[in-house]
Design a protein around this motif. Structure first.
Motif, mmCIF file in Angstrom:
data_model
loop_
_atom_site.group_PDB
_atom_site.id
_atom_site.type_symbol
_atom_site.label_atom_id
_atom_site.label_comp_id
_atom_site.label_asym_id
_atom_site.label_seq_id
_atom_site.Cartn_x
_atom_site.Cartn_y
_atom_site.Cartn_z
ATOM 1 N N HIS A 109 0.844 -1.186 0.000
ATOM 2 C CA HIS A 109 0.000 0.000 0.000
ATOM 3 C C HIS A 109 0.884 1.241 0.000
ATOM 4 C CE1 HIS A 109 -4.129 -1.164 -0.029
ATOM 5 N NE2 HIS A 109 -4.108 -1.841 1.103
ATOM 6 N N TYR A 110 0.261 2.377 -0.281
ATOM 7 C CA TYR A 110 0.904 3.688 -0.341
ATOM 8 C C TYR A 110 1.847 3.906 0.837
ATOM 9 C CZ TYR A 110 0.813 8.872 -0.137
ATOM 10 O OH TYR A 110 1.125 10.204 -0.066
ATOM 11 N N TYR A 111 3.128 4.176 0.523
ATOM 12 C CA TYR A 111 4.137 4.298 1.576
ATOM 13 C C TYR A 111 5.059 5.476 1.301
ATOM 14 C CZ TYR A 111 7.219 1.945 -1.801
ATOM 15 O OH TYR A 111 7.931 1.616 -2.922
ATOM 16 N N ASN A 112 5.869 5.811 2.297
ATOM 17 C CA ASN A 112 6.794 6.934 2.217
ATOM 18 C C ASN A 112 8.027 6.521 1.418
ATOM 19 O OD1 ASN A 112 8.491 9.090 2.562
ATOM 20 N ND2 ASN A 112 8.341 9.161 4.783
ATOM 21 N N ARG A 113 8.009 6.806 0.134
ATOM 22 C CA ARG A 113 9.105 6.405 -0.751
ATOM 23 C C ARG A 113 10.407 7.110 -0.386
ATOM 24 N NH1 ARG A 113 8.648 3.973 -5.632
ATOM 25 N NH2 ARG A 113 6.456 4.537 -5.843
ATOM 26 N N MET A 114 10.304 8.291 0.232
ATOM 27 C CA MET A 114 11.515 9.041 0.560
ATOM 28 C C MET A 114 12.317 8.399 1.687
ATOM 29 S SD MET A 114 10.195 12.992 0.267
ATOM 30 C CE MET A 114 8.880 12.764 1.467
ATOM 31 N N SER A 115 11.721 7.436 2.373
ATOM 32 C CA SER A 115 12.399 6.824 3.518
ATOM 33 C C SER A 115 12.801 5.375 3.279
ATOM 34 C CB SER A 115 11.503 6.913 4.760
ATOM 35 O OG SER A 115 11.319 8.251 5.162
ATOM 36 N N ILE A 116 12.871 4.940 2.022
ATOM 37 C CA ILE A 116 13.152 3.517 1.795
ATOM 38 C C ILE A 116 14.592 3.156 2.155
ATOM 39 C CG2 ILE A 116 11.376 3.236 0.038
ATOM 40 C CD1 ILE A 116 13.605 3.296 -2.079
ATOM 41 N N GLY A 117 15.468 4.152 2.362
ATOM 42 C CA GLY A 117 16.812 3.837 2.835
ATOM 43 C C GLY A 117 16.778 3.077 4.153
ATOM 44 N N VAL A 156 17.005 -0.562 3.814
ATOM 45 C CA VAL A 156 18.347 -1.084 3.564
ATOM 46 C C VAL A 156 19.069 -1.368 4.877
ATOM 47 C CG1 VAL A 156 20.621 -0.547 2.606
ATOM 48 C CG2 VAL A 156 18.569 0.054 1.314
ATOM 49 N N TYR A 157 19.086 -0.401 5.782
ATOM 50 C CA TYR A 157 19.919 -0.546 6.981
ATOM 51 C C TYR A 157 19.152 -0.926 8.239
ATOM 52 C CZ TYR A 157 18.403 4.238 8.187
ATOM 53 O OH TYR A 157 17.665 5.352 8.484
ATOM 54 N N GLY A 158 17.818 -0.865 8.204
ATOM 55 C CA GLY A 158 17.044 -1.130 9.408
ATOM 56 C C GLY A 158 16.522 -2.557 9.486
ATOM 57 N N ARG A 159 16.125 -2.968 10.680
ATOM 58 C CA ARG A 159 15.618 -4.331 10.902
ATOM 59 C C ARG A 159 14.107 -4.420 10.759
ATOM 60 N NH1 ARG A 159 17.562 -5.548 16.772
ATOM 61 N NH2 ARG A 159 16.745 -3.426 16.994
ATOM 62 N N THR A 160 13.435 -3.276 10.605
ATOM 63 C CA THR A 160 11.976 -3.272 10.682
ATOM 64 C C THR A 160 11.289 -3.317 9.325
ATOM 65 O OG1 THR A 160 12.019 -0.850 10.793
ATOM 66 C CG2 THR A 160 11.991 -2.054 12.879
ATOM 67 N N ALA A 161 12.056 -3.424 8.250
ATOM 68 C CA ALA A 161 11.509 -3.520 6.891
ATOM 69 C C ALA A 161 10.518 -2.381 6.642
ATOM 70 C CB ALA A 161 10.877 -4.890 6.667
ATOM 71 N N MET A 162 9.271 -2.698 6.304
ATOM 72 C CA MET A 162 8.294 -1.677 5.934
ATOM 73 C C MET A 162 7.522 -1.109 7.122
ATOM 74 S SD MET A 162 8.406 -1.053 2.709
ATOM 75 C CE MET A 162 6.811 -0.277 2.414
ATOM 76 N N ASP A 163 7.800 -1.593 8.324
ATOM 77 C CA ASP A 163 7.079 -1.085 9.494
ATOM 78 C C ASP A 163 7.247 0.431 9.600
ATOM 79 O OD1 ASP A 163 6.550 -3.698 9.979
ATOM 80 O OD2 ASP A 163 7.752 -3.870 11.804
ATOM 81 N N GLY A 164 6.134 1.127 9.703
ATOM 82 C CA GLY A 164 6.167 2.569 9.874
ATOM 83 C C GLY A 164 6.233 3.361 8.594
ATOM 84 N N LEU A 165 6.435 2.707 7.451
ATOM 85 C CA LEU A 165 6.517 3.449 6.198
ATOM 86 C C LEU A 165 5.152 3.649 5.534
ATOM 87 C CD1 LEU A 165 9.599 3.012 6.494
ATOM 88 C CD2 LEU A 165 9.681 2.679 4.022
ATOM 89 N N GLN A 166 4.185 2.781 5.841
ATOM 90 C CA GLN A 166 2.873 2.905 5.230
ATOM 91 C C GLN A 166 2.202 4.187 5.712
ATOM 92 O OE1 GLN A 166 0.626 -0.765 4.862
ATOM 93 N NE2 GLN A 166 -1.294 0.324 5.283
ATOM 94 N N LEU A 167 1.652 4.966 4.787
ATOM 95 C CA LEU A 167 1.149 6.298 5.115
ATOM 96 C C LEU A 167 -0.343 6.347 5.407
ATOM 97 C CD1 LEU A 167 3.250 8.362 2.555
ATOM 98 C CD2 LEU A 167 3.531 8.275 5.031
ATOM 99 N N LEU A 168 -1.062 5.296 5.089
ATOM 100 C CA LEU A 168 -2.494 5.236 5.397
ATOM 101 C C LEU A 168 -2.804 3.870 5.989
ATOM 102 C CD1 LEU A 168 -3.919 6.774 2.087
ATOM 103 C CD2 LEU A 168 -3.875 7.894 4.323
ATOM 104 N N PRO A 169 -3.650 3.815 7.016
ATOM 105 C CA PRO A 169 -4.013 2.506 7.577
ATOM 106 C C PRO A 169 -4.836 1.698 6.576
ATOM 107 C CG PRO A 169 -5.371 4.244 8.530
ATOM 108 C CD PRO A 169 -4.318 4.936 7.709
ATOM 109 N N ASP A 170 -4.793 0.383 6.696
ATOM 110 C CA ASP A 170 -5.513 -0.481 5.751
ATOM 111 C C ASP A 170 -6.996 -0.150 5.687
ATOM 112 O OD1 ASP A 170 -3.159 -1.733 5.159
ATOM 113 O OD2 ASP A 170 -3.564 -3.545 6.327
#
Length: 372
Positions: free
Chosen positions: A15-23, A26-40
Motif C-alpha cells: 500500500h501507499y508508503y513513504n518512498r523518501m524513507s526507503i533507505g 536497507v539498513y534497518g531491521r523493521t523492513a516496511m514497518d512505519g513506512l505505510q502512510l495510510l491505515p488499511d
C-alpha cells in the motif's frame, strides 16, 4: 467524492508508503514497518479498491476502458496516470542478478539488504552524487559497508549546492567512511567473478581527484547502486496515442491530449515544472483529482526546497543559485557552515545551506517570508 467509485492499479505489492524513507529498509531491521502512510481500513472506509501487484496492459480510449495484464478490465469515466518514473541505469547489463541495483521502490531496498547478507558484501559503489545517490550511500554505510561514490559533476549535488557547501558535505561523508570521487564519467560495467567492475574516465578537473582526459579508471565492489536520474514511465500513454515527449504532456489542469485522461507526478510533463520531487507530485495529483471531478483548478509551478535526509548534517537547497542579471548574491563560509542566498527584486529566488543539524532553519524561515 461520495458518488465516485475509485480503483487504483498499482504494480507494487505494498500500500501507499513513504518512498523518501526507503533507505531505512536497507539498513534497518523493521523492513516496511512505519513506512505505510495510510491505515488499511482507510481504503475500505473511502471505497477505494487497490489492485496491488497488478499491471495495466493498455488503455482503450473508446469506450473508456483499462485492460489489465491479468485479462480483467476496468471501465472509466476519468483516468489519471500517475505511472511515475524508473531509475536510469548506466548499461544494459545493469541488473540485480549481477549485483547491480537501483533504489526506487521498497522492494529494491529489500533486495539490496538481502544481497549484502547473502554475499557477505563489504564494499559498495554508488553511481551518482545527487540527493538520492548520497542518501543511498549513507544507507549502505549505515549497513556497515565501505562505500565509494562516483559523480559526473564537478562536486556533489552540483545542481543544488555551491562548491563550499559541497566541500562540507564531502567531508561529512568521508567521516562516515564514504569516499567521493567527482568529475568521473561512467564508461562501462562488467562482472569479474562475484565482483562488479565499473570502468570510467575523468570528465574534468575537480577537487584534485581527477585529471581532465584521464581514461581507464576502474572501480570494483561487491555490489553497485545507480542513482543517475529518472526516466518517466510513458509507454502506456504513448501506446494509447496520447501526446508524449519526455513525459506525458499535460496542461495546467493536468489534462492530457485526451480530455478524459489526466497525468500527474514524475510521468507528467508541464512546462516550467520540476520533476522527481514528492511535493510536486502530490500537488499535481490533487489538481488532477479536482479537475477529474469537474472543478476548474490550475497547477502553478512551485519552487520546492530540497532537503537531504541524512542524520548528522543539515543540507537545504532552494531555487536557482545562478547569479543572473539583477541578482544579488550573499555567500558565507566559516569552515562549519556554508550558506548562499540569491535575491532578485528583494525576494529570495535561490539559496543553499550546509552545516550542523538545525543550521538551515534561518534560511528556511527567510525563504518562507520571501515567498509570495
Amino acid at each position: 467524492s461520495p458518488s465516485c467509485a475509485i480503483d487504483v492499479v498499482a504494480a507494487e505489492s505494498h500500500h501507499y508508503y513513504n518512498r523518501m524513507s526507503i533507505g531505512r529498509v536497507v539498513y534497518g531491521r523493521t523492513a516496511m514497518d512505519g513506512l505505510q502512510l495510510l491505515p488499511d481500513e482507510w481504503y475500505e472506509r473511502n471505497r477505494v479498491t487497490v489492485w496491488r501487484n497488478t499491471l495495466a496492459a493498455r488503455i482503450e480510449r473508446e469506450p473508456g476502458r483499462l485492460v489489465l495484464a491479468t485479462g480483467e478490465t476496468l471501465d472509466y469515466d476519468r483516468l489519471i496516470l500517475a505511472t511515475g518514473a524508473e531509475a536510469a541505469v548506466p548499461a544494459p547489463g545493469f541488473a540485480p542478478h549481477n549485483g547491480c541495483f537501483v533504489l526506487r521502490r521498497a522492494d529494491d531496498a529489500a533486495a539490496v539488504r538481502r544481497w549484502v547478507q547473502e554475499r557477505l558484501a563489504r564494499e559498495a559503489l554508488v553511481l551518482g552524487g545527487g540527493v538520492l545517490g548520497i542518501e543511498a550511500a549513507d544507507a549502505l554505510a549505515r549497513l556497515g559497508l565501505r562505500v565509494v561514490l562516483l559523480h559526473r559533476g564537478p562536486y556533489l549535488m552540483n545542481r543544488q549546492l555551491d562548491a563550499d557547501g559541497a566541500r562540507l558535505l564531502a567531508e561529512f561523508l568521508a567521516a562516515r567512511g564514504i569516499e567521493t570521487r567527482t568529475s568521473v564519467a561512467i564508461d562501462g560495467l562488467r562482472l569479474h567473478g562475484r565482483r562488479v567492475v565499473v570502468t570510467a574516465r575523468a570528465s574534468a578537473i575537480a577537487d584534485g581527484n581527477a585529471t581532465a582526459g584521464t581514461s581507464g579508471l576502474s572501480f570494483a565492489a561487491d555490489l553497485c547502486v545507480a542513482s543517475m536520474g529518472i526516466q518517466p514511465n510513458v509507454e502506456l500513454a504513448r501506446e494509447a496515442g496520447l501526446d508524449v515527449r519526455g513525459g506525458i504532456v499535460v496542461d495546467a489542469g493536468m489534462r492530457t491530449s485526451d480530455a478524459r485522461i489526466f497525468a500527474a507526478g514524475d510521468a507528467a510533463e508541464l512546462a516550467g515544472c520540476a520533476s522527481g520531487l514528492w511535493p510536486v507530485g502530490a500537488a499535481q495529483g490533487e489538481i488532477a483529482a479536482a479537475n477529474a471531478l469537474g472543478e476548474a483548478r490550475r497547477y502553478e509551478p512551485q519552487l520546492v526546497p530540497v532537503k537531504l535526509k541524512c542524520d548528522g548534517i543539515d543540507v537545504l537547497s532552494f531555487g536557482s543559485l545562478e547569479a543572473g542579471e539583477g541578482a544579488q548574491v550573499e555567500a558565507s563560509f566559516d569552515g562549519t557552515l556554508a550558506r548562499r542566498v540569491v535575491r532578485r527584486d528583494g525576494r529570495i529566488v535561490g539559496g543553499c545551506s550546509v552545516g550542523e543539524p538545525g543550521s538551515s532553519k534561518a534560511l528556511a524561515a527567510e525563504i518562507q517570508r520571501s515567498l509570495p
